[in-house]
Design a protein around this motif. Structure first.
Motif, PDB file in Angstrom:
ATOM      1  N   ARG A  63       0.844  -1.211   0.000  1.00  0.00           N
ATOM      2  CA  ARG A  63       0.000   0.000   0.000  1.00  0.00           C
ATOM      3  C   ARG A  63       0.871   1.250   0.000  1.00  0.00           C
ATOM      4  O   ARG A  63       0.570   2.238  -0.673  1.00  0.00           O
ATOM      5  CB  ARG A  63      -0.908   0.023   1.236  1.00  0.00           C
ATOM      6  CG  ARG A  63      -2.070  -0.923   1.118  1.00  0.00           C
ATOM      7  CD  ARG A  63      -3.122  -0.663   2.146  1.00  0.00           C
ATOM      8  NE  ARG A  63      -3.913   0.519   1.798  1.00  0.00           N
ATOM      9  CZ  ARG A  63      -5.073   0.831   2.371  1.00  0.00           C
ATOM     10  NH1 ARG A  63      -5.556   0.045   3.301  1.00  0.00           N
ATOM     11  NH2 ARG A  63      -5.725   1.901   2.023  1.00  0.00           N
ATOM     12  N   ILE A  64       1.956   1.165   0.749  1.00  0.00           N
ATOM     13  CA  ILE A  64       2.858   2.320   0.816  1.00  0.00           C
ATOM     14  C   ILE A  64       3.546   2.551  -0.525  1.00  0.00           C
ATOM     15  O   ILE A  64       3.672   3.677  -0.992  1.00  0.00           O
ATOM     16  CB  ILE A  64       3.847   2.146   1.978  1.00  0.00           C
ATOM     17  CG1 ILE A  64       3.110   2.560   3.242  1.00  0.00           C
ATOM     18  CG2 ILE A  64       5.110   2.951   1.817  1.00  0.00           C
ATOM     19  CD1 ILE A  64       3.651   2.028   4.493  1.00  0.00           C
ATOM     20  N   ARG A  65       3.947   1.458  -1.165  1.00  0.00           N
ATOM     21  CA  ARG A  65       4.574   1.602  -2.496  1.00  0.00           C
ATOM     22  C   ARG A  65       3.603   2.283  -3.459  1.00  0.00           C
ATOM     23  O   ARG A  65       3.995   3.107  -4.280  1.00  0.00           O
ATOM     24  CB  ARG A  65       4.995   0.236  -3.044  1.00  0.00           C
ATOM     25  CG  ARG A  65       6.092  -0.440  -2.250  1.00  0.00           C
ATOM     26  CD  ARG A  65       7.445   0.240  -2.419  1.00  0.00           C
ATOM     27  NE  ARG A  65       8.461  -0.364  -1.579  1.00  0.00           N
ATOM     28  CZ  ARG A  65       9.152   0.268  -0.644  1.00  0.00           C
ATOM     29  NH1 ARG A  65       8.964   1.555  -0.433  1.00  0.00           N
ATOM     30  NH2 ARG A  65      10.071  -0.341   0.062  1.00  0.00           N
ATOM     31  N   ARG A 123      -4.809   1.216   9.178  1.00  0.00           N
ATOM     32  CA  ARG A 123      -5.602   0.285   8.370  1.00  0.00           C
ATOM     33  C   ARG A 123      -4.752  -0.788   7.690  1.00  0.00           C
ATOM     34  O   ARG A 123      -5.294  -1.707   7.088  1.00  0.00           O
ATOM     35  CB  ARG A 123      -6.410   1.062   7.319  1.00  0.00           C
ATOM     36  CG  ARG A 123      -7.627   1.760   7.951  1.00  0.00           C
ATOM     37  CD  ARG A 123      -8.509   2.437   6.931  1.00  0.00           C
ATOM     38  NE  ARG A 123      -7.950   3.701   6.503  1.00  0.00           N
ATOM     39  CZ  ARG A 123      -7.550   3.972   5.268  1.00  0.00           C
ATOM     40  NH1 ARG A 123      -7.654   3.067   4.327  1.00  0.00           N
ATOM     41  NH2 ARG A 123      -7.056   5.139   4.960  1.00  0.00           N
ATOM     42  N   SER A 124      -3.420  -0.654   7.751  1.00  0.00           N
ATOM     43  CA  SER A 124      -2.618  -1.641   7.017  1.00  0.00           C
ATOM     44  C   SER A 124      -1.508  -2.305   7.834  1.00  0.00           C
ATOM     45  O   SER A 124      -1.116  -3.428   7.518  1.00  0.00           O
ATOM     46  CB  SER A 124      -2.015  -0.992   5.765  1.00  0.00           C
ATOM     47  OG  SER A 124      -1.319   0.172   6.087  1.00  0.00           O
ATOM     48  N   ALA A 176       0.281  -8.615  -0.870  1.00  0.00           N
ATOM     49  CA  ALA A 176       0.875  -7.437  -1.518  1.00  0.00           C
ATOM     50  C   ALA A 176      -0.050  -6.912  -2.611  1.00  0.00           C
ATOM     51  O   ALA A 176      -0.260  -5.699  -2.736  1.00  0.00           O
ATOM     52  CB  ALA A 176       2.244  -7.803  -2.092  1.00  0.00           C
ATOM     53  N   ALA A 177      -0.607  -7.833  -3.384  1.00  0.00           N
ATOM     54  CA  ALA A 177      -1.501  -7.430  -4.486  1.00  0.00           C
ATOM     55  C   ALA A 177      -2.732  -6.707  -3.937  1.00  0.00           C
ATOM     56  O   ALA A 177      -3.151  -5.672  -4.491  1.00  0.00           O
ATOM     57  CB  ALA A 177      -1.927  -8.670  -5.272  1.00  0.00           C
ATOM     58  N   ALA A 178      -3.257  -7.213  -2.816  1.00  0.00           N
ATOM     59  CA  ALA A 178      -4.425  -6.558  -2.214  1.00  0.00           C
ATOM     60  C   ALA A 178      -4.082  -5.145  -1.763  1.00  0.00           C
ATOM     61  O   ALA A 178      -4.898  -4.222  -1.894  1.00  0.00           O
ATOM     62  CB  ALA A 178      -4.934  -7.381  -1.030  1.00  0.00           C
ATOM     63  N   GLY A 179      -2.864  -4.991  -1.251  1.00  0.00           N
ATOM     64  CA  GLY A 179      -2.416  -3.659  -0.825  1.00  0.00           C
ATOM     65  C   GLY A 179      -2.410  -2.677  -1.974  1.00  0.00           C
ATOM     66  O   GLY A 179      -2.862  -1.539  -1.848  1.00  0.00           O
ATOM     67  N   VAL A 180      -1.902  -3.131  -3.116  1.00  0.00           N
ATOM     68  CA  VAL A 180      -1.826  -2.242  -4.294  1.00  0.00           C
ATOM     69  C   VAL A 180      -3.226  -1.971  -4.843  1.00  0.00           C
ATOM     70  O   VAL A 180      -3.584  -0.826  -5.142  1.00  0.00           O
ATOM     71  CB  VAL A 180      -0.910  -2.855  -5.384  1.00  0.00           C
ATOM     72  CG1 VAL A 180      -0.976  -2.053  -6.673  1.00  0.00           C
ATOM     73  CG2 VAL A 180       0.514  -2.925  -4.886  1.00  0.00           C
ATOM     74  N   GLY A 196       5.633  -4.468  -6.074  1.00  0.00           N
ATOM     75  CA  GLY A 196       6.144  -3.129  -5.745  1.00  0.00           C
ATOM     76  C   GLY A 196       6.454  -2.337  -7.004  1.00  0.00           C
ATOM     77  O   GLY A 196       6.181  -1.138  -7.082  1.00  0.00           O
ATOM     78  N   ILE A 197       7.014  -3.026  -8.009  1.00  0.00           N
ATOM     79  CA  ILE A 197       7.314  -2.352  -9.287  1.00  0.00           C
ATOM     80  C   ILE A 197       6.008  -1.907  -9.941  1.00  0.00           C
ATOM     81  O   ILE A 197       5.882  -0.773 -10.409  1.00  0.00           O
ATOM     82  CB  ILE A 197       8.104  -3.288 -10.252  1.00  0.00           C
ATOM     83  CG1 ILE A 197       9.471  -3.631  -9.655  1.00  0.00           C
ATOM     84  CG2 ILE A 197       8.258  -2.637 -11.622  1.00  0.00           C
ATOM     85  CD1 ILE A 197      10.300  -4.585 -10.505  1.00  0.00           C
ATOM     86  N   VAL A 198       5.035  -2.804  -9.964  1.00  0.00           N
ATOM     87  CA  VAL A 198       3.736  -2.472 -10.587  1.00  0.00           C
ATOM     88  C   VAL A 198       3.094  -1.283  -9.866  1.00  0.00           C
ATOM     89  O   VAL A 198       2.518  -0.399 -10.496  1.00  0.00           O
ATOM     90  CB  VAL A 198       2.789  -3.702 -10.578  1.00  0.00           C
ATOM     91  CG1 VAL A 198       1.400  -3.328 -11.071  1.00  0.00           C
ATOM     92  CG2 VAL A 198       3.360  -4.818 -11.437  1.00  0.00           C
ATOM     93  N   ALA A 199       3.240  -1.262  -8.526  1.00  0.00           N
ATOM     94  CA  ALA A 199       2.653  -0.165  -7.749  1.00  0.00           C
ATOM     95  C   ALA A 199       3.257   1.173  -8.132  1.00  0.00           C
ATOM     96  O   ALA A 199       2.553   2.166  -8.272  1.00  0.00           O
ATOM     97  CB  ALA A 199       2.858  -0.425  -6.263  1.00  0.00           C
ATOM     98  N   LYS A 200       4.590   1.183  -8.304  1.00  0.00           N
ATOM     99  CA  LYS A 200       5.260   2.458  -8.557  1.00  0.00           C
ATOM    100  C   LYS A 200       5.369   2.775 -10.040  1.00  0.00           C
ATOM    101  O   LYS A 200       5.272   3.924 -10.430  1.00  0.00           O
ATOM    102  CB  LYS A 200       6.657   2.455  -7.921  1.00  0.00           C
ATOM    103  CG  LYS A 200       6.593   2.461  -6.398  1.00  0.00           C
ATOM    104  CD  LYS A 200       7.949   2.508  -5.769  1.00  0.00           C
ATOM    105  CE  LYS A 200       8.415   3.923  -5.576  1.00  0.00           C
ATOM    106  NZ  LYS A 200       9.589   3.999  -4.700  1.00  0.00           N
TER     107      LYS A 200
END
Lengths: 320, 163
Positions: A12-14, A71-72, B35-39, B120-124
């Motif tokens: 989420r931070i990224r 939340r994370s 990680a995917a859910a985070g993004v 992380g790469i996809v996120a940024k």
């Protein structure tokens, strides 16, 4: 702490890091024609800016960061060290405002771990039983000191010292090397500033030693003695784990503070490519706080008609 | 039915291949999923890109299943005509399953880590998602090599026993 638990938070931070201000954004902000233009740029980057209440808008940005964490992050208490200083700041505000018959709620800052209304209640009734353990004793001591001396200096010293020591203690509990390094630097930075200021103002050794916080790797007695001369101070620091400060202390106060701020931002660089653990979360917090601080500086500079060159000198490290 | 101790050891090999591959994949798909859910919670438009990365470490579970299935077919468990296997022959099948079991578990876990970094790469930088997929896919090589050696071994052992 299980690093894997941070996978979601780090992702989420990224994703949020794409909204951080870049060097180009800072150039635009610095060269902006006025506050309105600065606000427009920040709004484009996702900030909620109300020109009528810039201070509150910037505080909301800090709250948004903490809200994202709550939340994370798997256990928010483990990174409480980041906002513990806000609790002590609020305690200071509560004591001062109560003794001055002012409404303390106007002076509270957030995010914080202790509910400000609890602080108001405790200070106004001189009853600190309901406060969390980490702040209870300090609150009692600072309140009694303020009542006895009718002055804020000693009370402030008690609170500032406790704030640093508690944050360091929380950082140690977090098991994050980054957080420990940042909090240790903040402690040594505060002690160096205290030593230099006290010596400059002719304060006694006992007063200065009392104002020092416990700082890992620093002998406060030697720090005080060496602070009488900047060369000796530099020499002493070169023997400690903070040898990177040895050149920075030779300059002025502002130069020293800038160096420490930039050093902290430099420490966060190591978390840029981590995929889990608390360090990317901690780094993001400091980077956002740095952005908010820079935004405040830019707004203030625009209000006072400073030139872009002057603003550039005041704006600190950029992450992206 | 010739349920000898050798058959039992051979089946145990197949079970280990399926379980270890499956465990590795489950751990990694779960981690990449976090990680995917985070993004996606920040930017739902990236769902398709992160989904590919989440799927990648799931293949080891499939390979483990394939090895176990082939083994069961080869020793006749599937058609009810179980071969009479000596203890040594049972251990040969067991050993044949180990590359997939160990290689599958370890490659799945490390592929998961590469895929999380890819998220992380996809996120940024979503435009670089192809590179993120390649980094994670590189680890697949070793899972495929483990699968091949396990399959070749099982077929070879069957040929030796039948000869």
């Amino acid at each position: 702490m299980n690093n894997q638990q941070y996978t979601y938070a780090v992702a989420r931070i990224r994703a949020n890091e794409t909204k951080l201000l870049t060097k180009a954004d800072y150039d635009s902000l610095i060269n902006a024609s006025g506050k309105q233009a600065v606000a427009s740029i920040l709004i484009d980057k996702g900030w909620d800016i109300d020109l009528k209440n810039i201070s509150s808008s910037l505080e909301n940005e800090a709250e948004k960061v903490w809200d994202l964490f709550t939340r994370s992050v798997p256990d928010i208490n483990l990174i409480d060290a980041l906002i513990i200083p806000n609790d002590f700041y609020n305690l200071k505000a509560a004591i001062k405002a109560t003794f001055s018959d002012l409404d303390p709620s106007k002076y509270y800052i957030s995010p914080c771990t202790v509910n400000p209304s609890l602080l108001t209640e405790a200070v106004s009734h001189n009853n600190f039983k309901e406060l969390p353990d980490f702040i209870k004793v300090t609150a009692e001591k600072a309140y009694d000191n303020y009542a006895e001396t009718s002055g804020g200096q000693d009370s402030e010293i008690i609170i500032d010292k406790a704030s640093l020591e508690t944050a360091l203690c929380f950082a140690e509990k977090s098991k994050s090397e980054l957080l420990k390094a940042i909090m240790s630097l903040k402690c040594v930075q505060a002690n160096i500033k205290t030593a230099l200021r006290c010596i400059f103002c002719g304060k006694s050794k006992a007063f200065t030693m009392d104002a020092f916080c416990i700082c890992p790797g620093i002998d406060n007695e030697r720090l005080y003695e060496s602070a009488k001369d900047k060369e000796s101070l530099s020499l002493y620091l070169s023997e400690t784990p903070y040898s990177y400060l040895k050149d920075a202390v030779k300059g002025g106060f502002t130069q020293f503070e800038n160096f420490c701020d930039d050093y902290i931002i430099g420490l966060t660089d190591s978390s840029k490519w981590l995929i889990d653990g608390p360090d990317p979360v901690i780094s993001y917090y400091y980077i956002k706080m740095n952005e908010i601080k820079n935004a405040r500086v830019i707004f203030s500079a625009k209000e006072n008609g400073l030139t872009p060159e002057n603003i550039r000198e005041k704006v600190r490290g950029v992450y992206v | 039915m010739n349920l000898t101790f050798g058959v039992m050891i051979a089946i145990l090999g197949g079970v280990i291949a399926a379980v270890m591959g499956g465990v590795g994949s489950a751990i990694s798909v779960g981690t990449v999923g976090q990680a995917a859910a985070g993004v996606v919670s920040e930017d739902p438009s990236k769902f398709g890109k992160v989904l590919i990365l989440q799927i990648l470490p799931g293949t080891q579970g499939l390979y483990g299943f394939l090895v176990a299935f082939l083994l069961l077919v080869q020793i006749g468990v599937m058609n009810g005509e179980v071969l009479t296997l000596s203890l040594a022959q049972g251990f040969m099948y067991f050993a044949a399953c180990l590359p997939m079991a160990v290689g599958g578990l370890i490659s799945a876990i490390y592929q998961g880590k590469a895929a999380v970094a890819g998220v992380g790469i996809v996120a940024k930088k979503p435009e670089e998602s192809g590179k993120a997929i390649i980094f994670a896919a590189m680890v697949e090589t070793y899972a495929v090599l483990a699968l091949l050696i396990s399959i070749l071994s099982i077929f070879s052992i069957t040929s030796i026993i039948s000869a």
